[in-house]
Design an enzyme around this catalytic site. Structure first.
Site, PDB file in Angstrom:
ATOM      1  CG  HIS A 284      42.079  34.317  28.786  1.00  0.00           C
ATOM      2  ND1 HIS A 284      41.639  34.039  30.059  1.00  0.00           N
ATOM      3  CD2 HIS A 284      43.240  35.010  28.933  1.00  0.00           C
ATOM      4  CE1 HIS A 284      42.498  34.557  30.938  1.00  0.00           C
ATOM      5  NE2 HIS A 284      43.477  35.147  30.281  1.00  0.00           N
TER       6      HIS A 284
ATOM      7  NE  ARG B   6      41.933  34.246  45.310  1.00  0.00           N
ATOM      8  CZ  ARG B   6      42.999  33.445  45.318  1.00  0.00           C
ATOM      9  NH1 ARG B   6      43.366  32.836  46.421  1.00  0.00           N
ATOM     10  NH2 ARG B   6      43.702  33.260  44.211  1.00  0.00           N
TER      11      ARG B   6
ATOM     12  CG  ASP C 170      40.247  31.549  38.752  1.00  0.00           C
ATOM     13  OD1 ASP C 170      40.844  32.140  37.815  1.00  0.00           O
ATOM     14  OD2 ASP C 170      40.746  31.391  39.872  1.00  0.00           O
TER      15      ASP C 170
ATOM     16  CG  ASN D 137      40.853  40.032  36.139  1.00  0.00           C
ATOM     17  OD1 ASN D 137      39.736  39.516  35.972  1.00  0.00           O
ATOM     18  ND2 ASN D 137      41.747  39.500  36.953  1.00  0.00           N
TER      19      ASN D 137
ATOM     20  NE  ARG E 150      44.560  38.318  35.480  1.00  0.00           N
ATOM     21  CZ  ARG E 150      44.072  37.103  35.396  1.00  0.00           C
ATOM     22  NH1 ARG E 150      44.068  36.480  34.227  1.00  0.00           N
ATOM     23  NH2 ARG E 150      43.579  36.485  36.452  1.00  0.00           N
TER      24      ARG E 150
ATOM     25  CB  SER F 149      37.911  41.217  38.544  1.00  0.00           C
ATOM     26  OG  SER F 149      39.322  41.243  38.550  1.00  0.00           O
TER      27      SER F 149
ATOM     28  N   GLY G 205      44.138  30.369  32.690  1.00  0.00           N
ATOM     29  CA  GLY G 205      45.588  30.482  32.542  1.00  0.00           C
ATOM     30  C   GLY G 205      46.270  29.157  32.831  1.00  0.00           C
ATOM     31  NE  ARG G 206      44.985  28.410  38.166  1.00  0.00           N
ATOM     32  CZ  ARG G 206      44.053  28.365  39.094  1.00  0.00           C
ATOM     33  NH1 ARG G 206      44.102  27.456  40.040  1.00  0.00           N
ATOM     34  NH2 ARG G 206      43.059  29.244  39.081  1.00  0.00           N
TER      35      ARG G 206
END
Ligand code: IPE
Ligand code: IPE
Ligand code: MG
Length: 249
Positions: A38, A195, A21, A69, A72, A66, A24-25
């Protein structure tokens, strides 16, 4: 007892499962569009595959996309699917040369645009490789996996081929996507969130959880080593007392 034994502190995980994960950030921090995050993330997968194989880890599972996802924006989904196609084309020779078996898990019936064919070809080509199995979870959801398993067992029961009283954890586990893998010993999630996000719900029952703030494209061999060291310091008790667990070493 689960496949891995209780106790023990200096052990290497047999199976590592990763939520990759933070792509994107990573892009946003560089004022880049998300899809370039990505791309950088896809590049980073190689270091972890190689790092796990080199250390003698038997199985590596990565969460690439996922069930959720799919919701999106269409453009991001399209770009990701395109990236999966390109990544298979680019990496499969080297994975095969490195004796790595590749398996895809998830609801592959939703995939399009040449991806199912590439997945089938990659799996067939690497099927006999023994060094490590690399599971890629695409269009995967932990709840979907469990419901699918229940559905398959129900079908067999209705057809009179399965005695319902005989359904136990082993028969259920045998219907899950990772039926041919040892239970994950170590779970890693990059990107700072704590999570599971509908990853391997059944299989993570006794997995050691490790979270780090590193964004996935920056997760390198040193970051992997840090996670493995932390794993090696954990005492796994599987419900036993600490003293009992030590006795199992
Ligand atoms: C993980 O990175 C890759 C996928 C979910 C496909 P994200 O795209 O979720 O990155 P963040 O969490 O927005 O930074
Ligand atoms: C989990 O990441 C899925 C993948 C890494 C493929 P998400 O970014 O989708 O998870 P949430 O939405 O933050 O829970
Ligand atoms: Mg995310």
């Amino acid at each position: 007892m689960p496949q891995s034994q209780a106790g023990g502190t200096s052990r290497l995980p047999r199976h590592v499962a990763v939520i990759m994960d933070g792509n994107g950030r990573w892009a946003q921090r560089r004022a880049l569009p998300r899809h370039l995050g990505h791309r950088a993330g896809a590049k980073a997968v190689r270091a972890t595959v190689e790092g796990c194989a080199r250390r003698g880890i038997e199985a590596l599972t990565v969460f690439a996309f996922s069930s959720e996802n799919w919701q999106r924006p269409g453009e991001e989904v399209d770009r990701l699917m395109q990236l999966f196609v390109e990544s298979i084309d680019k990496e499969i020779d080297e994975l095969h040369a490195n004796q790595i078996r590749v398996r895809f898990i998830g609801d592959l019936s939703r995939l399009r645009d040449g991806l199912p064919e590439r997945i089938a070809a990659a799996e067939a080509r690497t099927a006999r490789n023994k060094r490590m199995t690399f599971y890629v979870a695409v269009s995967y959801g932990g709840r979907w996996d469990i419901v699918e398993a229940a559905r398959r067992l129900a079908r067999r029961a209705v057809a009179g081929k399965l005695d319902v009283a005989g359904i136990d954890e082993a028969t259920f586990g045998a219907e899950l996507q990772l039926h041919d893998a040892p239970e994950p010993d170590l779970f890693i999630r990059t990107g700072g969130d704590h999570r599971i996000s509908n990853f391997l719900l059944w299989n993570l029952a006794y997995t050691e959880l490790y979270f780090c703030d590193t964004l996935w494209p920056d997760f390198d061999d040193e970051a992997l080593e840090t996670a493995l060291r932390q794993f090696a310091r954990r005492q796994r008790r599987f419900g036993l007392t600490g003293a009992q667990a030590q006795g199992h070493e």
